[in-house]
Design a protein around this motif. Structure first.
Motif, PDB file in Angstrom:
ATOM      1  N   HIS A 195      -2.613  -3.167  -1.789  1.00 42.21           N
ATOM      2  CA  HIS A 195      -2.861  -4.169  -0.747  1.00 42.21           C
ATOM      3  C   HIS A 195      -3.168  -5.538  -1.362  1.00 42.21           C
ATOM      4  O   HIS A 195      -3.956  -6.313  -0.850  1.00 42.21           O
ATOM      5  N   SER A 248       0.820  -1.213   0.000  1.00 38.67           N
ATOM      6  CA  SER A 248       0.000   0.000   0.000  1.00 38.67           C
ATOM      7  C   SER A 248       0.851   1.259   0.000  1.00 38.67           C
ATOM      8  O   SER A 248       0.348   2.349   0.309  1.00 38.67           O
ATOM      9  N   PRO A 277      -7.768  -0.888  -1.564  1.00 42.68           N
ATOM     10  CA  PRO A 277      -7.383  -2.311  -1.517  1.00 42.68           C
ATOM     11  C   PRO A 277      -8.137  -3.189  -2.511  1.00 42.68           C
ATOM     12  O   PRO A 277      -9.335  -3.002  -2.755  1.00 42.68           O
ATOM     13  N   ASP A 297      -7.738  -7.024  -2.174  1.00 45.10           N
ATOM     14  CA  ASP A 297      -7.006  -8.019  -1.389  1.00 45.10           C
ATOM     15  C   ASP A 297      -7.427  -9.438  -1.778  1.00 45.10           C
ATOM     16  O   ASP A 297      -8.576  -9.830  -1.555  1.00 45.10           O
TER      17      ASP A 297
END
Length: 286
Positions: free
Chosen positions: A205, A13, A176, A178
């Motif tokens: 992320h 990040s 994000p 993820d």
């Protein structure tokens, strides 16, 4: 007068945004095993080229905070650290809670918003360009472990956190994507796109899964929001904002557009699910 910004991706990040002699650094982390090559890291020599340096730390999770950022102050004493209110940083940082607004200079202001994990997210205005870094704000749900009730509550908490951000103008968002969340890894990012409508979104992320970031960009970009996946340490893009509202994006050089970058491995979407081994439980409380 237009504004030209350079966005650099480091790892996970971690990004920096440079505008003239102003440098913003967000959630810098070299990686669990020092994945950022030496030649791609931020150094005191690099920092010395800027007059204003602001280091943003959304929260204290190790993957968003590398202790090396505090060593920079030994060489560059004028660095300003902006951190979440729950971080025990003593006098080293300006601490912010959701809703706080802080003027850092004539050209830079920052507003903090809620996260759905520790800390805060940041909306930074630099010379009129609005940059949003989500930190760990996301729709965190683990379909293999979470109950339906937990997922519903997590969804409600995420929507409530995004609602005040949706009232803001956002030019560039870092959000994000993820892969640990499974096949719905992009649910939070897609809702953010619909609610906030940033002009440009850069996924983050993604735990080294550059193919995931690339696939998200491929299937979620739309007329209102361009999505660019930055997947290699040191990768840069240039952003030119004109006074009449146009945004031009200058894409990476050939150094970052090899076949290894552009091939997306999605074999996991068929047959065995590659995310099962990394799905984690979540406890959102009663």
């Amino acid at each position: 007068m237009g504004r030209s910004l350079t966005v650099t991706y480091y790892h996970h990040s971690g990004f920096s945004i440079a505008w003239e002699k102003v440098l913003l650094v967000f959630d810098y982390w070299l990686g669990e095993h020092g994945e950022v090559p030496e030649e791609k890291r931020i150094t005191p020599e690099f920092l010395a080229g800027f007059k204003e340096i602001y280091v943003f730390i959304s929260h204290e999770h190790p993957d968003h905070l590398d202790p090396v950022v505090f060593e920079w102050r030994n060489s560059i004493p004028g660095i300003v650290y902006i951190v979440s209110i729950d971080m025990p940083v003593g006098t080293r940082g300006k601490r912010m809670s959701p809703g706080d607004v802080m003027t850092l200079s004539e050209s830079v202001t920052v507003k903090a918003f809620k996260s759905t994990d520790l800390g805060v997210s940041f909306l930074v205005d630099v010379a009129g360009v609005k940059l949003f870094h989500a930190g760990d704000l996301n729709f965190w749900h683990w379909r293999e472990e979470s109950t339906a009730r937990q997922i519903e509550e997590a969804d409600a908490a995420f929507r409530a956190a995004v609602e005040p951000i949706s009232k803001e103008m956002v030019d560039v968002a870092f959000f994000p994507a993820d892969p640990r969340l499974g096949l719905l890894f992009d649910a939070g990012a897609n809702y953010f796109l619909l609610a906030v409508k940033p002009r440009l979104l850069i996924p983050m992320h993604f735990w080294g899964r550059g193919d995931i970031a690339i696939e998200f960009a491929r299937r979620s970009r739309c007329r209102q929001t361009e999505i660019i996946a930055m997947t290699q340490s040191g990768e840069q893009i240039g952003l030119d904002f004109t006074d009449d509202g146009y945004l031009t994006v200058h894409l990476p050089s050939a150094e970052y557009t090899s076949a290894a970058d552009t091939q997306v491995d999605l074999g996991g979407y068929e047959g065995r699910d590659p995310f099962n081994d990394t799905d984690l439980p979540v406890d959102i409380g009663e």
